[in-house]
Write an enzyme that holds these catalytic residues in place. Structure first.
Site, PDB file in Angstrom:
ATOM      1  N   CYS A   1       0.716  -1.106  -0.006  1.00 20.07           N
ATOM      2  CA  CYS A   1      -0.046   0.357  -0.310  1.00 20.07           C
ATOM      3  C   CYS A   1       0.668   1.492   0.368  1.00 20.07           C
ATOM      4  O   CYS A   1       1.937   1.182  -0.169  1.00 20.07           O
ATOM      5  CB  CYS A   1      -1.121   0.502   1.448  1.00 20.07           C
ATOM      6  SG  CYS A   1      -2.432  -1.284   1.513  1.00 20.07           S
TER       7      CYS A   1
ATOM      8  N   ASP B   1      22.878  35.003 -15.262  1.00 22.32           N
ATOM      9  CA  ASP B   1      20.923  36.121 -15.244  1.00 22.32           C
ATOM     10  C   ASP B   1      21.116  37.140 -14.903  1.00 22.32           C
ATOM     11  O   ASP B   1      21.630  37.316 -13.780  1.00 22.32           O
ATOM     12  CB  ASP B   1      20.655  35.156 -15.010  1.00 22.32           C
ATOM     13  CG  ASP B   1      18.830  35.532 -14.710  1.00 22.32           C
ATOM     14  OD1 ASP B   1      18.361  35.463 -16.411  1.00 22.32           O
ATOM     15  OD2 ASP B   1      18.242  36.742 -14.470  1.00 22.32           O
TER      16      ASP B   1
END
Length: 500
Positions: A41, A446
């Site tokens: 599970c 950048d």
């Protein structure tokens, strides 16, 4: 409880606590198997908690199935997000899993795939068993069978199409593999289909919370190309495939507050469905583990307040490598809006119209490298230098000198791309961040990044930012998203001076 496995699991106490509290943040990071039922599970399974002495923990669904457990019909392990502990970066396992997602085992032998990632097949098998608890082929088969189980449960696709969509070329082999893994034939699971046949299917794509879907949509909305994609505040839609038989998709939040996105998909070629879903999971960063990313970054005084503010920020990928390359070239030293305008012109002039628009607003395919390799893009407003760069990239892709193979190490990818005229470090890292979804890509040159990381002080140099970001590995791409967002928000709240 037996925790003596030779592959990584969260701390046993954390597994126990997560299982008992049904903590969705651990979904997909481990699986709980119950010896009395022979079922495995998700940690968040709603079934009554088993007795502790009957519990076994496994690091992957493949490991649980290799140990003889079958997937739970109630919590449905096929819906678990992936585990980015071994899906990301340049580790041999991560690169191999990326190859598998791209369908490499459809055409390559195990020996050939091992060679692609620079190891022998025996060593590759050993690494998979140590880390994932199962050999590569078992991991591959489990992935296909869990996707088939999802299709059988959520759609009304014929079983033959389910077999094709999940990567099986033989219905006989599919039936046998499904029966062995699930203890029932495919048609038995299909007794009560949850959907009716039609042009589109609906699938649930789970993620680990927190997840900021609105932020990804906002990022993509500012870059959306009219005709190719439609992005609003609540959803993303796109056309893809062949012009004469186009496919389309629509992605939105799953209703009811579940930790999942709702995918509506029309895919004319069922055999491509598994790869398309994997592409979307990568593009929307559905397998990220925000806990591990936060743990690695929150020691930074630059990032700590941003992580508190936006804990579910993810890395938005791109649909196609060449499309991202063109966008990156167009975005060199210009605004996002200006780059989008140029990209829209390219789509309108050179994009392929689809035979019949499947959805309003979706009517063109982005042009491939063969469509742009010999055209003069100055006619749509590109500078001479950028037009030449786009043509050069298209030619290099067609010649095989460069590519977007997902298993490439970051340094190797960047080195190949910066060897081309007009491609610098910023462009190469931006492409790695968007096209490969590489978590450590970092366009350090950048200007916005260098200003945002300075926290109001003097703008950092590229060298200084790279030195600062060393502590942010291997998640530097996520820091890019945080810093860009902080800069965008600061710009939006800064009053503009009146013009004279």
């Amino acid at each position: 409880m037996d925790h003596a496995h030779d592959y990584p699991l969260p701390d046993p106490r954390a597994c126990e606590q997560a299982r008992l509290s049904r903590d969705a943040r651990f979904d997909g990071l481990f699986f709980t198997a119950v010896t009395s039922t022979r079922i495995y599970c998700r940690p968040m399974c709603p079934a009554p908690a088993p007795k502790p002495h009957n519990v076994r923990y496994y690091a992957s669904a493949a490991a649980a199935e290799a140990a003889g457990f079958r997937p739970c019909l109630r919590c449905r392990p096929e819906l678990s997000p992936g585990n980015d502990a071994w899906q990301r970066g340049d580790h041999v396992i991560a690169r191999t899993l990326k190859l598998m997602e791209g369908g490499a085992l459809d055409d390559l032998s195990m020996d050939a795939m091992a060679e692609r990632v620079g190891v022998g097949s025996r060593q590759l098998r050993r690494l998979f068993v140590e880390r994932l608890g199962a050999p590569p082929m078992s991991v591959h088969t489990t992935r296909r069978l869990l996707f088939a189980k999802q299709l059988l449960t959520e759609t009304a696709l014929p079983v033959t199409q389910v077999a094709l969509a999940s990567g099986f070329r033989s219905i006989r082999r599919f039936n046998a593999a499904f029966l062995q893994a699930n203890r029932m034939p495919p048609r038995e699971l299909r007794r009560h289909p949850r959907a009716t046949p039609g042009n589109a299917i609906t699938l649930k794509l789970a993620y680990r919370p927190p997840y900021d879907f609105a932020a990804i949509l906002a990022f993509l909305r500012g870059r959306a190309l009219p005709g190719v994609e439609v992005v609003d505040e609540h959803s993303y839609a796109r056309v893809f495939g062949a012009a004469d038989t186009p496919g389309w998709l629509h992605l939105s939040e799953w209703p009811g507050g579940e930790h999942a996105l709702r995918l509506q998909l029309h895919c004319p070629q069922p055999a491509q469905m598994l790869h398309l879903v994997a592409r979307l999971r990568r593009m929307f960063d559905l397998d990220a583990n925000p806990q591990s990313i936060g743990d690695a970054l929150r020691e930074s005084p630059v990032l700590r307040p941003l992580l508190r503010k936006w804990p579910g920020l993810r890395l938005p990928g791109g649909w196609d490598g060449f499309e991202i390359a063109v966008r990156a070239i167009l975005g060199q030293q210009v605004s996002v809006a200006a780059a989008r305008t140029l990209a829209t012109r390219i789509v309108q002039r050179y994009g392929t119209p689809v035979a019949a628009s499947p959805v309003p607003g979706l009517e063109r395919l982005f042009p491939g490298p063969e469509a742009l390799v010999d055209v003069d893009l100055r006619e749509v407003g590109l500078t001479t230098a950028r037009a030449a760069t786009v043509r050069g990239v298209a030619r290099a892709l067609l010649d095989g000198r460069i590519d977007f193979r997902s298993e490439q190490p970051l340094d190797e990818f960047v080195a190949h791309w910066v060897a081309l005229p007009g491609i610098g470090e910023w462009t190469a890292h931006y492409m790695a961040m968007r096209a490969l979804s590489h978590p450590d890509a970092f366009p350090a040159a950048d200007l916005i990044l260098r200003r945002a990381a300075a926290q109001g002080g003097a703008e950092l140099s590229t060298k200084a930012l790279l030195a600062l970001a060393e502590a942010w590995r291997p998640w530097r791409a996520y820091t890019v998203m945080h810093l860009w967002r902080s800069a965008s928000q600061a710009a939006a709240t800064t009053p503009r001076k009146p013009r004279a």
